[in-house]
Design an enzyme around this catalytic site. Structure first.
Site, PDB file in Angstrom:
ATOM      1  N   GLY A  99     110.925  20.161  32.052  1.00 34.86           N
ATOM      2  CA  GLY A  99     110.677  21.539  32.479  1.00 34.86           C
ATOM      3  C   GLY A  99     110.179  21.682  33.901  1.00 34.86           C
ATOM      4  O   GLY A  99     109.784  22.780  34.300  1.00 34.86           O
ATOM      5  N   HIS A 106     102.466  19.017  40.659  1.00 34.27           N
ATOM      6  CA  HIS A 106     101.453  20.039  40.372  1.00 34.27           C
ATOM      7  C   HIS A 106     100.979  19.920  38.938  1.00 34.27           C
ATOM      8  O   HIS A 106     101.715  19.453  38.066  1.00 34.27           O
ATOM      9  CB  HIS A 106     101.989  21.454  40.629  1.00 34.27           C
TER      10      HIS A 106
HETATM   11  P1  AMP Z   1     106.948  23.817  36.660  1.00 33.17           P
HETATM   12  O1  AMP Z   1     107.906  24.537  35.757  1.00 33.17           O
HETATM   13  O2  AMP Z   1     105.961  22.952  35.948  1.00 33.17           O
HETATM   14  O3  AMP Z   1     107.665  23.096  37.787  1.00 33.17           O
HETATM   15  O4  AMP Z   1     106.066  24.965  37.292  1.00 33.17           O
HETATM   16  C1  AMP Z   1     106.352  25.619  38.464  1.00 33.17           C
HETATM   17  C2  AMP Z   1     105.473  26.836  38.483  1.00 33.17           C
HETATM   18  O5  AMP Z   1     105.466  27.369  39.793  1.00 33.17           O
HETATM   19  C3  AMP Z   1     105.935  27.968  37.549  1.00 33.17           C
HETATM   20  O6  AMP Z   1     104.937  28.233  36.592  1.00 33.17           O
HETATM   21  C4  AMP Z   1     106.168  29.130  38.499  1.00 33.17           C
HETATM   22  O7  AMP Z   1     105.772  30.353  37.947  1.00 33.17           O
HETATM   23  C5  AMP Z   1     105.321  28.754  39.699  1.00 33.17           C
HETATM   24  N1  AMP Z   1     105.761  29.324  40.963  1.00 33.17           N
HETATM   25  C6  AMP Z   1     107.019  29.346  41.451  1.00 33.17           C
HETATM   26  N2  AMP Z   1     107.032  29.944  42.660  1.00 33.17           N
HETATM   27  C7  AMP Z   1     105.750  30.301  42.937  1.00 33.17           C
HETATM   28  C8  AMP Z   1     105.118  30.968  44.027  1.00 33.17           C
HETATM   29  N3  AMP Z   1     105.808  31.392  45.100  1.00 33.17           N
HETATM   30  N4  AMP Z   1     103.785  31.172  43.967  1.00 33.17           N
HETATM   31  C9  AMP Z   1     103.084  30.767  42.891  1.00 33.17           C
HETATM   32  N5  AMP Z   1     103.618  30.132  41.831  1.00 33.17           N
HETATM   33  C10 AMP Z   1     104.926  29.901  41.844  1.00 33.17           C
END
Ligand code: AMP
Ligand code: ZN
Length: 145
Positions: A99, A106
């Site tokens: 996912g 992160h």
């Molecule tokens: P993952 O799916 O673990 O890679 O999580 C990526 C996360 O980044 C998701 O929960 C998104 O909602 C978040 N995300 C994507 N773009 C941004 C943004 N510009 N600012 C803050 N969060 C973001």
């Protein structure tokens, strides 16, 4: 390890760190930063990232990983104290099948409150298969050949 620099053109999180995209920061130090997730699963959902660009759990350096987890603890304590979180989930995804959508390492810090999402609880507690000793032994043999 990646090249330990930022990738401001290709990586949205590097762009946020550079101030080229908006980010709502909760905490920053010289090694790691925390900002609010744009699609919060729970109110206060925060992402903690290294300031240098690492892709995933295999890529991130040991000291950076330790720093990210220290910041995750700081953020957790802020949530408990100031958002009255009653519990915390810390989640991470490495790789697309798991996912991962943003290829900058992160961890998600999720503040939890009693009864806040029964679906989420149901998913975690839905594991009905209890592995036999034999299954566990053959698994550890695969893991540690
Ligand atoms: P993952 O799916 O673990 O890679 O999580 C990526 C996360 O980044 C998701 O929960 C998104 O909602 C978040 N995300 C994507 N773009 C941004 C943004 N510009 N600012 C803050 N969060 C973001
Ligand atoms: Zn990046």
């Amino acid at each position: 390890m990646s090249d330990s620099t930022r990738h401001p053109d290709s990586c949205i999180f590097c762009r946020i760190l550079e101030g080229k995209e908006e980010g709502t920061f909760v905490y920053r130090n010289s090694k790691a930063s925390a900002f609010l997730d744009i699609h919060p699963l729970f109110e206060g959902h925060t992402l903690v990232i290294p300031n240098d660009h690492f892709v995933d759990i295999s890529d991130v350096s040991e000291d950076t990983l330790a720093e990210v987890m220290k910041v995750a603890q700081i953020v957790s304590n802020l949530m408990i104290k100031n958002l009255h979180a009653e519990g915390i989930n810390i989640m991470h995804s490495t790789g697309r099948p798991a996912g991962q959508t943003i290829l900058h390492f992160h961890v998600h810090v999720l503040p939890r409150r009693t009864g806040d999402d029964t679906e989420f609880q149901r998913w975690w507690f839905s594991r009905s298969h209890r592995a036999s000793r034999q299954e566990l032994s053959s698994m550890v043999a695969k893991l540690l050949p």
